[in-house]
Design a protein around this motif. Structure first.
Motif, PDB file in Angstrom:
ATOM      1  N   VAL A   1      45.909  43.793  42.516  1.00 23.72           N
ATOM      2  CA  VAL A   1      46.121  42.390  42.126  1.00 23.72           C
ATOM      3  C   VAL A   1      45.398  42.098  40.814  1.00 23.72           C
ATOM      4  O   VAL A   1      45.944  41.455  39.910  1.00 23.72           O
ATOM      5  CB  VAL A   1      45.654  41.437  43.242  1.00 23.72           C
ATOM      6  N   THR A  24      39.548  33.710  40.358  1.00 24.65           N
ATOM      7  CA  THR A  24      39.410  34.210  41.728  1.00 24.65           C
ATOM      8  C   THR A  24      38.738  33.159  42.601  1.00 24.65           C
ATOM      9  O   THR A  24      38.037  32.269  42.109  1.00 24.65           O
ATOM     10  CB  THR A  24      38.564  35.495  41.781  1.00 24.65           C
ATOM     11  N   MET A  32      43.700  35.367  42.253  1.00 25.30           N
ATOM     12  CA  MET A  32      43.537  35.979  43.569  1.00 25.30           C
ATOM     13  C   MET A  32      42.545  35.214  44.440  1.00 25.30           C
ATOM     14  O   MET A  32      41.440  34.898  44.008  1.00 25.30           O
ATOM     15  CB  MET A  32      43.044  37.416  43.396  1.00 25.30           C
TER      16      MET A  32
END
Length: 336
Positions: free
Chosen positions: A83, A117, A90
């Motif tokens: 990813v 993230t 993510m």
């Protein structure tokens, strides 16, 4: 971005919870699901929409705006790296790995990529956490006692150290994360495990109970108790002592005791689970900036949890990095 198209990696209970929350947002579309068990992915997609994908590469090729990684901790490494390599924002569930090398390597990849993230430490979004911080403002914390006293969750990978990291890493990380939020960084830990796995659990090799002492950079001291010998969740939370103030904090509320008496503030754990997803989606869409635990911040909690686990395994104290280099890029602790 009008709609955030989300892909799910993993189709277990945690993935289903996120799918339920995400599909309740008007600005989210569940693009689809992939899982090593194809039937599980198909069931989740049938329940919440989207299609099934053969693997992570297939999902990434479909062009999601964000990916949720909801696989067990031992499987995070290759999935997360794929990813990150694809440059897709993510969300990854905690713990971020079962070992420190994997977590450190991925944190470096995330940093170099400049990737958005978030990690699923949803307790940070409990409004009582901010209330506790307000009450502690100007009062140095003297002592913290944390505990996670529970059962063995009914998944086969959990009682294996190389699969979950053990109770301290997989469960008590929530408590250790709030220990850092409310009392600051830990400089050294000493821990002991009982050396015996929970009874009647096939293949278990984790310590059934662990006790640890913590020394903070501020001079405060603390303890952590973790256990998985019960058949119910007995207690998960922490107690904090400052001059003239005692706080007892759990996912469902905050008990405050000071010279004026005692009062209880209820919390909404389900609301926090929604809030952590809402904050991430808003950040992906560019309409918000309330991600409280990016990967680099979760790494600091991961280091602490693994230090406790290492000390329990070796019987020796473990020092943690607390200088500027260790904290660089981790971001703020974050308001709740």
């Amino acid at each position: 971005m009008r709609t955030c198209r989300v892909g799910l990696v993993g189709a277990g209970g945690v993935a289903a919870r996120h799918a339920r929350v995400l599909t309740g947002f008007d600005d989210v579309e569940l693009l689809g699901v992939t899982d090593v068990t194809a039937s599980a992915a198909a069931d989740l997609a049938a329940a919440y929409g989207g299609r099934t994908f053969a693997d992570v590469a297939d999902l990434l090729a479909a062009g999601p705006d964000a990916v949720y990684v909801c696989v067990p901790p031992f499987a995070h490494g290759p999935v997360v790296e794929a990813v990150v390599d694809a440059g897709v924002p993510m969300f990854v569930e905690k713990p971020v790995a079962v070992d420190l090398d994997t977590a450190e390597r991925i944190a470096d990849l995330v940093r170099r990529r400049g990737l958005l993230t978030a990690v699923g430490h949803h307790w940070r979004y409990l409004h009582v956490v901010q209330r506790a911080r307000d009450l502690l403002a100007g009062r140095p914390v003297r002592m913290v006692n944390g505990a996670w006293l529970d059962r063995v969750p009914p998944v086969p990978w959990w009682p294996r150290r190389d699969r979950s990291g053990g109770p301290v890493v997989e469960q008590a990380a929530h408590v250790l994360d709030l220990v850092r939020v409310l009392a600051g960084e830990v400089a050294e830990v000493t821990a002991y495990g009982d050396g015996a796995p929970p009874a009647a659990v096939d293949g278990a090799d984790i310590d059934a109970v662990t006790a640890a002492t913590l020394r903070f950079t501020s001079g405060a001291v603390g303890t952590l108790a973790a256990a998985c010998v019960l058949t119910w969740k007995h207690r998960a939370g922490l107690e904090i002592l400052a001059d003239g103030l005692a706080l007892s904090l759990a996912e469902d509320g905050l008990l405050v005791r000071d010279a004026t008496g005692e009062r209880y503030l209820p919390a909404e754990p389900d609301g926090a689970r929604v809030a952590v997803d809402r904050a991430f989606v808003d950040a992906v869409r560019g309409v918000g900036d309330d991600v409280r635990v990016p990967y680099a911040e979760a790494l600091r909690t991961q280091r602490l949890a693994l230090a406790v686990a290492e000390s329990a395994r070796t019987g020796r104290g473990v020092s943690l990095p607390t200088g500027p280099a260790a904290l660089a890029g981790a971001g703020p602790v974050g308001d709740a």
